[in-house]
Design an enzyme around this catalytic site. Structure first.
Site, PDB file in Angstrom:
ATOM      1  N   HIS A   1       0.831  -1.210   0.000  1.00 12.90           N
ATOM      2  CA  HIS A   1       0.000   0.000   0.000  1.00 12.90           C
ATOM      3  C   HIS A   1       0.863   1.257   0.000  1.00 12.90           C
ATOM      4  O   HIS A   1       1.940   1.275   0.589  1.00 12.90           O
ATOM      5  CB  HIS A   1      -0.894   0.031   1.253  1.00 12.90           C
ATOM      6  CG  HIS A   1      -1.688  -1.221   1.448  1.00 12.90           C
ATOM      7  ND1 HIS A   1      -1.171  -2.331   2.116  1.00 12.90           N
ATOM      8  CD2 HIS A   1      -2.938  -1.551   1.071  1.00 12.90           C
ATOM      9  CE1 HIS A   1      -2.086  -3.292   2.127  1.00 12.90           C
ATOM     10  NE2 HIS A   1      -3.164  -2.851   1.499  1.00 12.90           N
TER      11      HIS A   1
ATOM     12  N   HIS B   1      -3.040   3.690   9.919  1.00 12.04           N
ATOM     13  CA  HIS B   1      -1.932   2.951   9.276  1.00 12.04           C
ATOM     14  C   HIS B   1      -1.949   3.113   7.758  1.00 12.04           C
ATOM     15  O   HIS B   1      -0.985   2.730   7.092  1.00 12.04           O
ATOM     16  CB  HIS B   1      -1.902   1.467   9.692  1.00 12.04           C
ATOM     17  CG  HIS B   1      -2.979   0.598   9.101  1.00 12.04           C
ATOM     18  ND1 HIS B   1      -2.918  -0.773   9.142  1.00 12.04           N
ATOM     19  CD2 HIS B   1      -4.135   0.892   8.462  1.00 12.04           C
ATOM     20  CE1 HIS B   1      -3.993  -1.297   8.568  1.00 12.04           C
ATOM     21  NE2 HIS B   1      -4.744  -0.302   8.138  1.00 12.04           N
TER      22      HIS B   1
END
Length: 304
Positions: A128, A143
């Protein structure tokens, strides 16, 4: 390698994540013998134990952020611990915990680089981009936001942690293995001009060429920080993460990635994050992570 004195700093929290369990990551890495394996490489390893912070209240987001006060508290603790280790001339390895903790660790490394006149380079190994904001995030999980926060795009308490806003700038980052970016996040990433070597890039040119590009222009004055999110790896070899995304690097690609980073001799700090034993099988993901970290610190098949 820059430094043979290593400090392990455990940060047992899943405060920024969407699943419980990353709080058990530090212990899983210890069970997989991280300290002993690095000691065997001739490194002077000290385990500082675990940092303390607030419990996870497991609440919905407020103004686009989940658990912001708790995230700030944990990251402040991380910042102070990592900054102290660097100040003592040691190489800190943060045992996460979820990836929001990189706000604390990388802001500390950036501050240390300002103190010492070093040039910071961050290798962000992850599925990601972690460039979400309160407006773009579908979940509010912090996060998914650390890179944005480190580049000055986030709540004041997080972006000002290292005493300078932004703590770093987008050109500092090289993101490798990316294969999942939220719709709203795509525009932010493009506008920021973060260097992203996504899985398509790796498929097209191979891991060797990708790493040559990511490691270009590193010199004696570079402090190389590696932020290793275990979901960087393909879930067939690393199931122990909360946010699996198919199609990541395989074992050999991951090994080559780590060995080429080791070859620079410039690694100065490391995060190991998002290891979630609740999703693992017999600690295999922790064992694999330790194996790869050994390669990051110079383990190779032959004496090269």
């Amino acid at each position: 390698m820059v430094n043979k004195a290593i400090s392990l700093v455990g940060v047992p929290t899943d405060i920024g994540a969407g699943h419980r369990g990353a709080s058990m990551g530090p212990e899983a890495l210890r069970v997989a013998n991280l300290a002993a394996r690095l000691t065997r490489r001739g490194l002077d390893v000290v385990d500082r134990g675990n940092l303390q912070g607030p419990l996870n209240p497991w609440q919905p987001p407020v103004d686009g952020y989940r658990h912001l006060p708790e995230v700030v508290a944990w990251n402040q603790a991380v910042h102070e611990a990592i900054y102290a280790e660097l100040g003592e001339g040691r190489l800190p390895i943060m045992l996460g915990g979820d990836h929001c903790l990189a706000i604390g660790s990388i802001s500390a490394v950036a501050r240390h680089c300002r103190d010492t006149g070093k040039t910071l380079r961050v290798l962000w190994l992850d599925a990601h981009a972690d460039f979400n904001t309160a407006e773009a995030t579908p979940s509010g999980n912090i996060h998914g936001m650390p890179v944005a926060c480190l580049c000055g795009n986030g709540p004041q308490e997080l972006i000002s942690m290292g005493g300078q806003v932004p703590a770093t700038s987008a050109p500092v980052f090289r993101q490798i293995g990316i294969r999942s970016v939220d719709e709203g996040e795509k525009r932010l990433v493009r506008e920021s001009q973060v260097s992203i070597f996504d899985m398509r890039h790796i498929d097209e040119v191979g891991m060797k060429r990708t790493m040559e590009e990511a490691l270009a222009d590193i010199d004696e004055n570079t402090h190389l920080h590696v932020s290793f999110d275990v979901d960087f790896l393909d879930p067939t070899i690393a199931p122990g993460v909360g946010t699996t995304v198919r199609g990541g690097p395989n074992y050999r690609e991951a090994q080559l990635c780590m060995e080429m980073i080791a070859d620079t001799g410039r690694v100065g700090s490391l995060d190991i994050v998002e290891l979630n034993p609740a999703f693992d099988k017999k600690n295999q993901t922790a064992r694999l992570a330790v194996d790869l970290v050994e390669s990051l610190f110079g383990k190779s098949t032959l004496i090269r």
